[in-house]
Scaffold this active site. Structure first.
Site, PDB file in Angstrom:
ATOM      1  N   HIS A 109     -34.008  44.435  94.522  1.00  0.00           N
ATOM      2  CA  HIS A 109     -32.870  43.853  95.235  1.00  0.00           C
ATOM      3  C   HIS A 109     -31.631  44.739  95.153  1.00  0.00           C
ATOM      4  CE1 HIS A 109     -31.807  41.874  91.271  1.00  0.00           C
ATOM      5  NE2 HIS A 109     -30.578  42.103  91.701  1.00  0.00           N
ATOM      6  N   ASP A 157     -39.666  42.981  90.714  1.00  0.00           N
ATOM      7  CA  ASP A 157     -38.348  43.348  91.254  1.00  0.00           C
ATOM      8  C   ASP A 157     -37.947  44.749  90.788  1.00  0.00           C
ATOM      9  OD1 ASP A 157     -35.837  43.387  92.330  1.00  0.00           O
ATOM     10  OD2 ASP A 157     -35.184  41.492  91.465  1.00  0.00           O
ATOM     11  N   SER A 208     -28.359  43.467  86.761  1.00  0.00           N
ATOM     12  CA  SER A 208     -29.546  43.684  87.582  1.00  0.00           C
ATOM     13  C   SER A 208     -29.944  45.147  87.495  1.00  0.00           C
ATOM     14  CB  SER A 208     -29.264  43.316  89.036  1.00  0.00           C
ATOM     15  OG  SER A 208     -29.089  41.933  89.176  1.00  0.00           O
TER      16      SER A 208
END
Length: 724
Positions: free
Chosen positions: A83, A219, A645
């Site tokens: 992402h 991810d 992240s």
């Protein structure tokens, strides 16, 4: 009763003392290092941060200003979340080469794809410059004078602190302005896409599973840092070479077990752990519900279009994910703050804080803080709510309004800086908006506009509503704007901006889309923003004094860490399951079996690639399985937030074991109130990453670059030799 409950909380808190906090890596020696070693860490603080020798910090750059990444090979191979790289993957995707759907894998350096505007930033050095920044501020009387002097001192430091020519100095505030740190950084701007799994792996579960455990999302994405021939930062050039890092992370194949030590290194964006109870109450009861409703309406419109048109799905995939991310986070945050009784706990703590003040004889200095917080938050409430409506609707979620607001700012440039500045800004704006319109669909935006303008007109504080939104028919206004405004296409926008400043402004003022934005913006900037800014300045000054008092009056062994501010931080804990509600317990690890259980053929969130199904059916997991099962994700007690992240999850010896990408929904309130019982971060297991690269993508060239290690097996061998 509340007081007794708080005393109990403070009494048991040491049991969880090692399970929270975002710590400055240059200041780990002492308490933090001791805690980490008690949790099982085998490294020293200098292994994590060292100015004179390579250390973990040299393998963990800030990725494009919003995420974290890690170097995993001696050739500058970079790992981050799918992402985090999503917009880059999208920018290279077309209907013919849909890398979002099919994935992308460069089998040699020549196939790697450049990404203009993408960068990674390494921290070279961290220095405490509090004394220099606050010099000359103590005799000043007003907050505005203090802040002006601070900014002058910071500018001097940035300009004069020693650094190399290709490096940059940055100063950040900590503890609400009670401490200042200077960061020497170097930024690399030639970052090329190397690999990305299909979205059915990298985004598996999509928005339904976002912020949720159990999780089964691969991810991750891969990039490479390129440098000039001297291994220094450089703009993109064909003859740039892969960057040789000062340090890169070895990768452990031995996996994790519950209670294993975990260290997450990264750039957490923003937390507000020391807000007073009245501020949290305002967030829970007023601000979050308004923002949730706005984004909920926008997402429903976009989702319907994306499900029925593949081209729109490609155009809006990144935008939808960005909107949905914090929409769901705010929902979970409100639920968590309510469930954990955070407001009541903070109020009880404030009662104890008042007792500390009296005991220390500091009534005159600090006794006013809590009453003043209550006064100013009551005053700022309607202004803060109006501000959120303006930013969420005009500046974020309706594209025509967002474009129009940029044009309003263009007119302001003409009024403040003159024609030359206007023409320069106009040219830059036209170039920048080309990318915006590439992913713009008039029908989608029109329907989003209709839904959100109705919310603005009916739900925003009436005292600050512009005339153009009073007593409106949302359908009629929408039709008028989208039939006649030039802001609905790139070509008509460029025509609108042709000519000299006087001609452009004349055309803008006759455009119904621009006129609407201008009226909304004018009302906001005249009636809301000045008062909000003044009240917020007073609150910031109170918060700084409150933080100073907490640092001064708290017990010596209190673990008071600075709020996140997008600077490099260390958070440590252990692999650990949790119980979100009565009679429910979540295990800390998920497996590929869970992917298959969720599998829904042709569903845009839960589809599974055919090849992954084949590998599962054959149980062809290579060297990456554990007892015949393939681990996918795991959770830990690391205190993370947005910006973490892509952060590496590191074992006790400094090896990579996972990749941080999310938090559990029950614990999203950790930005405001960290509850060690339910706050968990979610990480993709590095073995699943390697499995996808190796067995799914067959990208042997990438595996060959990495250093794969067996720290647990080697440790067991050493123990065996000692016994013999």
């Amino acid at each position: 009763m509340k007081y007794i409950k708080l005393l109990f909380l403070l009494a048991v808190f040491p049991l969880f003392a090692q399970q929270g906090g975002m710590w400055i890596p240059s200041l780990l020696e002492g308490m933090n290092e001791k805690e980490m070693k008690e949790l099982g860490m085998q490294m020293s603080a200098k292994d994590i941060y060292d100015v004179n020798n390579s250390s973990l910090k040299d393998a963990v750059p800030h990725f494009n200003g919003g995420c974290t990444s890690e170097v995993i090979s001696p050739k500058g191979l970079l790992l981050t979340n799918h992402h985090c790289g999503y917009s880059m993957i999208q920018s290279h995707s077309t209907l013919e080469n849909d890398y979002l759907t099919d994935g992308f894998w460069a089998k040699d350096l020549n196939e790697e794809l450049p990404n203009p505007g993408t960068s990674v930033t390494f921290i070279v050095k961290i220095a405490d410059v509090t004394k220099q920044v606050l010099e000359g501020t103590h005799h000043l009387n007003t907050e505005s004078e203090i802040q002006q002097k601070i900014q002058t001192n910071i500018s001097q430091l940035v300009n004069n602190y020693p650094k190399e020519d290709w490096q940059e100095n940055r100063v950040k505030t900590f503890y609400e302005g009670n401490q200042y740190m200077l960061f020497v950084v170097e930024t690399f701007k030639d970052i090329r896409l190397v690999g990305a799994p299909p979205s059915s792996i990298g985004k598996f579960g999509s928005d339904t599973d976002n912020w949720v455990w159990p999780r089964h999302t691969g991810d991750f994405s891969l990039f490479r840092i390129y440098a000039d021939k001297n291994n220094r930062p450089a703009e993109y050039a064909a003859d740039n070479v892969p960057y040789t890092p000062k340090h890169y992370l070895p990768i452990s194949l031995d996996g994790i077990a519950e209670d294993d030590f975990t260290l997450v290194f990264g750039f957490p964006g923003r937390t507000q752990e020391y807000l007073p109870a009245v501020a949290v109450e305002q967030i829970v009861n007023e601000l979050n519900p308004a923002k949730i409703a706005i984004r909920d309406a926008a997402l429903k419109v976009q989702d319907e279009f994306m499900r029925n048109d593949q081209q729109i799905k490609i155009q809006y995939a990144s935008k939808y994910a960005r909107i949905a991310n914090y929409w769901k986070k705010w929902i979970g945050e409100n639920q968590g703050l309510t469930k954990s009784n955070a407001i009541a706990v903070k109020k009880a703590h404030e009662q104890v804080f008042q007792e500390w003040i009296k005991k220390a004889g500091k009534d005159e200095m600090y006794g006013h803080l809590i009453p003043d917080f209550e006064k100013y938050y009551d005053e700022i409430g309607p202004y803060a709510l109006s501000r959120d409506y303006f930013y969420e609707i005009v500046n974020r979620n309706v594209e025509l309004l967002k474009i129009g607001y940029q044009l309003v700012q263009l007119e302001l440039v003409l009024n403040s800086k003159g024609e030359q500045a206007f023409m320069a800004r106009k040219g830059n704006l036209i170039n920048r908006l080309a990318a915006t319109y590439k992913d713009y669909n008039k029908n989608v935006d029109e329907n989003v506009f209709k839904a959100l303008i109705d919310i603005y007109a009916n739900d925003a504080p009436k005292n600050f509503l512009p005339n153009s939104l009073k007593n409106i028919d949302p359908s009629a206004l929408t039709t008028k704007v989208y039939l006649t405004s030039a802001l609905t296409s790139y070509d008509s926008l460029k025509t609108l901006l042709e000519g000299n400043p006087e001609e452009v402004i004349g055309k803008l003022q006759n455009d119904p889309g621009y006129s609407l934005v201008y009226d909304i913006a004018k009302t906001y900037h005249m009636q809301v923003e000045p008062v909000y800014n003044q009240l917020n300045l007073e609150i910031q000054a109170l918060q700084r004094t409150y933080m100073k008092a907490l640092l001064e009056l708290s017990p010596q062994d209190a673990r008071i860490f600075p709020d996140a501010n997008s600077t490099l931080r260390v958070t440590y804990g252990t692999v650990k399951g949790y119980s979100p509600k009565d009679a429910v317990y979540y295990e800390p690890v998920t497996y590929l079996e869970g992917v298959i259980e969720k599998y829904v053929p042709n569903d845009y969130e839960f589809d599974v690639p055919e090849k992954l199904l084949e590998l599962y059916n054959k149980k062809d997991y290579g060297a990456y399985s554990e007892n015949g099962k393939l681990p996918v994700c795991f959770i830990g007690t690391n205190h993370t937030t947005g910006g973490n992240s892509g952060s590496p999850a590191i074992d006790s010896n400094g090896n990579l074991i996972g990749l941080n990408f999310d938090r559990v929904w029950e614990g999203t309130m950790s930005d405001i109130y960290y509850d060690p019982a339910i706050c968990r971060n979610i990480m993709v297991d590095i073995r699943y990453v390697l499995f996808i690269i190796d067995k799914y993508a067959e990208a042997d060239n990438l595996i060959a670059e990495m250093t794969l290690v067996h720290p647990k097996k080697n440790k067991n061998k050493k123990r065996s030799r000692k016994r013999n």
